[in-house]
Design a protein around this motif. Structure first.
Motif, PDB file in Angstrom:
ATOM      1  N   PRO A   1      -9.111  13.242   6.302  1.00 28.50           N
ATOM      2  CA  PRO A   1      -7.814  12.707   5.870  1.00 28.50           C
ATOM      3  C   PRO A   1      -7.682  11.204   6.090  1.00 28.50           C
ATOM      4  O   PRO A   1      -6.866  10.555   5.426  1.00 28.50           O
ATOM      5  N   THR A   2      -8.477  10.636   7.009  1.00 30.46           N
ATOM      6  CA  THR A   2      -8.399   9.191   7.208  1.00 30.46           C
ATOM      7  C   THR A   2      -8.968   8.442   6.009  1.00 30.46           C
ATOM      8  O   THR A   2      -8.669   7.265   5.804  1.00 30.46           O
ATOM      9  N   ASP A   3      -9.791   9.112   5.201  1.00 33.93           N
ATOM     10  CA  ASP A   3     -10.262   8.552   3.939  1.00 33.93           C
ATOM     11  C   ASP A   3      -9.307   8.873   2.794  1.00 33.93           C
ATOM     12  O   ASP A   3      -9.001   8.016   1.959  1.00 33.93           O
ATOM     13  N   TRP A   4      -8.854  10.120   2.752  1.00 41.80           N
ATOM     14  CA  TRP A   4      -8.052  10.580   1.624  1.00 41.80           C
ATOM     15  C   TRP A   4      -6.639  10.010   1.612  1.00 41.80           C
ATOM     16  O   TRP A   4      -6.132   9.635   0.549  1.00 41.80           O
ATOM     17  N   THR A   5      -5.985   9.982   2.757  1.00 44.63           N
ATOM     18  CA  THR A   5      -4.579   9.570   2.776  1.00 44.63           C
ATOM     19  C   THR A   5      -4.363   8.155   2.223  1.00 44.63           C
ATOM     20  O   THR A   5      -3.418   7.943   1.452  1.00 44.63           O
ATOM     21  N   PRO A   6      -5.203   7.168   2.553  1.00 43.54           N
ATOM     22  CA  PRO A   6      -4.999   5.849   1.937  1.00 43.54           C
ATOM     23  C   PRO A   6      -5.136   5.864   0.415  1.00 43.54           C
ATOM     24  O   PRO A   6      -4.425   5.127  -0.280  1.00 43.54           O
ATOM     25  N   VAL A   7      -6.041   6.694  -0.106  1.00 50.78           N
ATOM     26  CA  VAL A   7      -6.192   6.802  -1.565  1.00 50.78           C
ATOM     27  C   VAL A   7      -4.924   7.392  -2.174  1.00 50.78           C
ATOM     28  O   VAL A   7      -4.401   6.899  -3.178  1.00 50.78           O
ATOM     29  N   ILE A   8      -4.432   8.464  -1.568  1.00 49.81           N
ATOM     30  CA  ILE A   8      -3.201   9.100  -2.042  1.00 49.81           C
ATOM     31  C   ILE A   8      -2.030   8.123  -1.961  1.00 49.81           C
ATOM     32  O   ILE A   8      -1.207   8.027  -2.877  1.00 49.81           O
ATOM     33  N   GLU A   9      -1.969   7.361  -0.869  1.00 49.32           N
ATOM     34  CA  GLU A   9      -0.866   6.424  -0.672  1.00 49.32           C
ATOM     35  C   GLU A   9      -0.870   5.307  -1.715  1.00 49.32           C
ATOM     36  O   GLU A   9       0.185   4.961  -2.274  1.00 49.32           O
ATOM     37  N   ARG A  10      -2.045   4.758  -1.993  1.00 50.43           N
ATOM     38  CA  ARG A  10      -2.106   3.696  -3.014  1.00 50.43           C
ATOM     39  C   ARG A  10      -1.664   4.224  -4.373  1.00 50.43           C
ATOM     40  O   ARG A  10      -0.906   3.558  -5.104  1.00 50.43           O
ATOM     41  N   ALA A  11      -2.123   5.415  -4.716  1.00 50.04           N
ATOM     42  CA  ALA A  11      -1.732   6.011  -5.994  1.00 50.04           C
ATOM     43  C   ALA A  11      -0.236   6.321  -6.013  1.00 50.04           C
ATOM     44  O   ALA A  11       0.432   6.155  -7.046  1.00 50.04           O
ATOM     45  N   PHE A  12       0.293   6.748  -4.884  1.00 48.20           N
ATOM     46  CA  PHE A  12       1.718   7.059  -4.769  1.00 48.20           C
ATOM     47  C   PHE A  12       2.564   5.829  -5.066  1.00 48.20           C
ATOM     48  O   PHE A  12       3.497   5.877  -5.888  1.00 48.20           O
ATOM     49  N   PHE A  13       2.256   4.717  -4.421  1.00 53.26           N
ATOM     50  CA  PHE A  13       3.063   3.516  -4.606  1.00 53.26           C
ATOM     51  C   PHE A  13       2.923   2.941  -6.017  1.00 53.26           C
ATOM     52  O   PHE A  13       3.900   2.442  -6.592  1.00 53.26           O
ATOM     53  N   ALA A  14       1.723   3.024  -6.578  1.00 50.76           N
ATOM     54  CA  ALA A  14       1.542   2.542  -7.953  1.00 50.76           C
ATOM     55  C   ALA A  14       2.403   3.340  -8.922  1.00 50.76           C
ATOM     56  O   ALA A  14       3.050   2.779  -9.822  1.00 50.76           O
ATOM     57  N   ARG A  15       2.438   4.652  -8.733  1.00 48.58           N
ATOM     58  CA  ARG A  15       3.241   5.507  -9.600  1.00 48.58           C
ATOM     59  C   ARG A  15       4.741   5.279  -9.354  1.00 48.58           C
ATOM     60  O   ARG A  15       5.541   5.263 -10.298  1.00 48.58           O
ATOM     61  N   LEU A  16       5.127   5.078  -8.099  1.00 46.89           N
ATOM     62  CA  LEU A  16       6.534   4.841  -7.771  1.00 46.89           C
ATOM     63  C   LEU A  16       7.058   3.597  -8.471  1.00 46.89           C
ATOM     64  O   LEU A  16       8.132   3.612  -9.089  1.00 46.89           O
ATOM     65  N   VAL A  17       6.297   2.512  -8.383  1.00 46.04           N
ATOM     66  CA  VAL A  17       6.712   1.268  -9.039  1.00 46.04           C
ATOM     67  C   VAL A  17       6.812   1.471 -10.542  1.00 46.04           C
ATOM     68  O   VAL A  17       7.754   1.005 -11.196  1.00 46.04           O
ATOM     69  N   GLN A  18       5.857   2.196 -11.096  1.00 48.01           N
ATOM     70  CA  GLN A  18       5.867   2.455 -12.540  1.00 48.01           C
ATOM     71  C   GLN A  18       7.112   3.232 -12.957  1.00 48.01           C
ATOM     72  O   GLN A  18       7.770   2.897 -13.950  1.00 48.01           O
ATOM     73  N   LEU A  19       7.443   4.265 -12.211  1.00 51.19           N
ATOM     74  CA  LEU A  19       8.577   5.109 -12.577  1.00 51.19           C
ATOM     75  C   LEU A  19       9.908   4.392 -12.403  1.00 51.19           C
ATOM     76  O   LEU A  19      10.781   4.457 -13.273  1.00 51.19           O
ATOM     77  N   VAL A  20      10.067   3.700 -11.283  1.00 52.14           N
ATOM     78  CA  VAL A  20      11.365   3.090 -10.988  1.00 52.14           C
ATOM     79  C   VAL A  20      11.629   1.865 -11.858  1.00 52.14           C
ATOM     80  O   VAL A  20      12.717   1.692 -12.393  1.00 52.14           O
ATOM     81  N   THR A  21      10.620   1.022 -12.041  1.00 49.46           N
ATOM     82  CA  THR A  21      10.834  -0.195 -12.830  1.00 49.46           C
ATOM     83  C   THR A  21      10.939   0.090 -14.315  1.00 49.46           C
ATOM     84  O   THR A  21      11.482  -0.716 -15.059  1.00 49.46           O
ATOM     85  N   SER A  22      10.440   1.257 -14.754  1.00 48.78           N
ATOM     86  CA  SER A  22      10.546   1.591 -16.173  1.00 48.78           C
ATOM     87  C   SER A  22      11.814   2.381 -16.479  1.00 48.78           C
ATOM     88  O   SER A  22      12.119   2.659 -17.628  1.00 48.78           O
TER      89      SER A  22
END
Length: 246
Positions: free
Chosen positions: A22-43
């Motif tokens: 999880p120390t490898d996976w969680t940062p990947v999930i987190e980066r994807a999470f924030f990228a999607r969040l910005v996309q959804l909210v700003t659009s």
């Protein structure tokens, strides 16, 4: 680091068996999470925040982690706690502006959609190339119990034979984190993350089924059932409407 979207497996003890961490996976999930969040909210139309919403979520995430730090006993716990806290922090920021239902929908999307196609493809590829897809999937599940979840989860195996594997999760650290953060209502969102690999299973293709009749979202345990699908070679079926007489 092994790419978090790769879902391969080998028999336990084999040198090519991947290490799920999880120390490898969680940062990947987190980066994807924030990228999607910005996309959804700003659009969308939700621009009621005085600061960028991702900054607000990161600030809230730090506060949530401080609140739950007493639960953490090891590095796996820290990474798994952050996974759950990420959903909590985003919901806490979104809910006052968007309402509970829409906030949950956005969190669900951000957590589960960005890596879904890669996870499905990785799992499907592993099953397609495995000599025994059932055995490969069970081996991957057992390996993850040790390397991804660890002692802060409690796993029991009431059935573990050549045809069926039943895994009962009696203690779920994700569930404990949500309860500590007073956000138990987000449990279904976290539980659905498993569907990002489970939906790759095709019973007619892989001769196995996966069923999860209960999780901590609906009960006091999580049960996962892996079972072989009977494969009868050369079976001839009678078309619907045929009389069966000559």
């Amino acid at each position: 680091m092994r790419d978090a979207t790769t879902s391969e497996s080998a028999a336990p003890g084999q040198p090519d068996q991947p290490q799920y961490d999880p120390t490898d996976w969680t940062p990947v999930i987190e980066r994807a999470f924030f990228a999607r969040l910005v996309q959804l909210v700003t659009s969308g139309a939700d621009t009621a925040w005085a600061q960028p919403v991702d900054d607000l979520v990161r600030h809230r995430l730090a506060a949530v982690e401080t609140r739950i730090e007493g639960l953490i006993a090891n590095a796996m716990d820290a990474a798994n706690a952050r996974f759950a806290a990420l959903a909590v922090a985003a919901y806490d920021v979104l809910q006052p502006v968007c309402g509970s239902a829409k906030a949950a929908t956005i969190v669900e999307d951000c957590l589960n959609s960005p890596l879904r196609e890669d996870l499905l493809a990785g799992t499907r590829g592993m099953l397609d190339h495995a000599e025994d897809p059932f055995a490969a999937l069970v081996a991957a599940s057992k390996q993850r119990e040790q390397s991804y979840f660890g002692p802060s989860f409690n796993f029991q195996r009431p059935v573990d034979d050549n045809d069926t594997y039943v895994l009962d999760v009696r203690r779920c650290f994700f569930h404990e984190v949500l309860l500590a953060a007073d956000r138990g209502e987000l449990q279904p969102i976290l539980c659905r993350f498993d569907l990002n690999w489970a939906d790759a299973i095709e019973p007619s293709r892989h001769q196995l089924r996966f069923v999860r009749p209960v999780t901590f979202a609906t009960g006091t345990t999580c049960r996962m059932l892996f079972t072989r699908e009977e494969h009868l070679s050369g079976l001839v079926t009678t078309p619907t409407g045929a009389t069966g007489t000559s």
